[in-house]
Design a protein around this motif. Structure first.
Motif, short mmCIF file in Angstrom:
data_model
loop_
_atom_site.label_atom_id
_atom_site.label_comp_id
_atom_site.label_asym_id
_atom_site.label_seq_id
_atom_site.Cartn_x
_atom_site.Cartn_y
_atom_site.Cartn_z
N ALA A 49 0.84 -1.21 0.00
CA ALA A 49 0.00 0.00 0.00
C ALA A 49 0.87 1.25 0.00
N ARG A 50 1.95 1.20 0.74
CA ARG A 50 2.86 2.35 0.74
C ARG A 50 3.55 2.49 -0.61
N PHE A 51 3.85 1.37 -1.25
CA PHE A 51 4.51 1.41 -2.56
C PHE A 51 3.60 2.01 -3.63
N PHE A 52 2.28 1.80 -3.51
CA PHE A 52 1.35 2.33 -4.51
C PHE A 52 1.41 3.85 -4.62
N GLY A 53 1.84 4.54 -3.60
CA GLY A 53 1.88 6.00 -3.64
C GLY A 53 3.24 6.57 -4.00
N THR A 54 4.17 5.73 -4.43
CA THR A 54 5.52 6.23 -4.73
C THR A 54 5.64 6.63 -6.20
N VAL A 59 5.54 5.72 -12.29
CA VAL A 59 6.33 5.72 -13.54
C VAL A 59 6.29 4.35 -14.18
N VAL A 60 6.51 3.30 -13.39
CA VAL A 60 6.50 1.93 -13.94
C VAL A 60 5.13 1.60 -14.50
N GLN A 61 4.07 1.94 -13.78
CA GLN A 61 2.73 1.65 -14.27
C GLN A 61 2.45 2.41 -15.57
N THR A 62 2.85 3.67 -15.63
CA THR A 62 2.63 4.47 -16.83
C THR A 62 3.38 3.88 -18.02
N VAL A 63 4.62 3.47 -17.81
CA VAL A 63 5.41 2.86 -18.89
C VAL A 63 4.76 1.56 -19.35
N LEU A 64 4.32 0.72 -18.42
CA LEU A 64 3.68 -0.55 -18.80
C LEU A 64 2.38 -0.32 -19.56
N VAL A 65 1.58 0.63 -19.13
CA VAL A 65 0.31 0.91 -19.81
C VAL A 65 0.58 1.45 -21.22
N LEU A 66 1.53 2.37 -21.34
CA LEU A 66 1.88 2.90 -22.67
C LEU A 66 2.41 1.80 -23.58
N LEU A 67 3.25 0.94 -23.04
CA LEU A 67 3.78 -0.19 -23.81
C LEU A 67 2.65 -1.12 -24.23
N TRP A 68 1.73 -1.41 -23.33
CA TRP A 68 0.57 -2.27 -23.61
C TRP A 68 -0.25 -1.69 -24.77
#
Length: 184
Positions: A49-54, A59-68
């Protein structure tokens, strides 16, 4: 969260006041555990839960979604074509787990904050009691000093009276001795 060592509090040692552990007021709250427990799962869930706000997660989620999206729009792969239903399902799954984990982290943090606030309030109260005791002790010492000063003044006056009396008796004795001597 690591718990403070309570074994030091269990064995009384004679230490000067300034050497006490600075979390000594928090020790009574060590036994409290959160509503979700302090086991491995609760600690890991709070970590996630703490990691979700970092920024790293974002950045990693945005890169994965863009790549997807790029892979599926350009036709490199077609496992989730527009309107990206699988991606929406992944986001729904992520939010289904993220929300309770975030609530878990907030609840645990709230419990810690409450325990720390209670310990801090106790500490402030103990400081106020100690300050009042020091003030009372200072007032008693001032009263004793005033009494000693008064006694000293009385002794000085008595010493002066005795000195004057001795001087008077010495003059009287000196006069009698001189009067008893034969005159030349």
């Amino acid at each position: 969260m690591t718990k403070p060592d309570v074994s030091a509090a269990a064995t009384p040692e004679k230490k000067p006041q300034h050497e006490h552990h600075h979390f000594r007021f928090h020790l009574p709250h060590v036994h409290l555990s959160s509503a979700f427990g302090d086991d491995w799962f609760a600690l890991k869930a709070e970590g996630f839960a703490r990691f979700f706000g970092t920024p790293v997660f974002l950045v990693v989620q945005t890169v994965l979604v863009l790549l997807w999206i790029i892979l599926n729009v350009t036709g490199v792969t077609n496992f989730d074509i527009y309107p990206f239903i699988l991606l929406n399902l992944a986001f729904s799954l992520q939010s289904a787990y993220a929300a309770p984990l975030i609530l878990l982290a907030q609840t645990r943090q709230s419990d810690r904050d409450k325990a720390h606030a209670d310990a801090d309030a106790k500490h402030r109260e103990d400081l106020a009691v100690a300050a009042a005791q020091r003030q009372d002790l200072a007032a008693q010492e001032m009263e004793k000093l005033a009494q000693l000063l008064q006694q000293n003044t009385k002794l000085t006056e008595l010493t002066q009276q005795l000195s004057e009396r001795i001087e008077s008796l010495t003059r009287e004795l000196h006069g009698k001795i001189l009067a008893s001597l034969p005159k030349p």
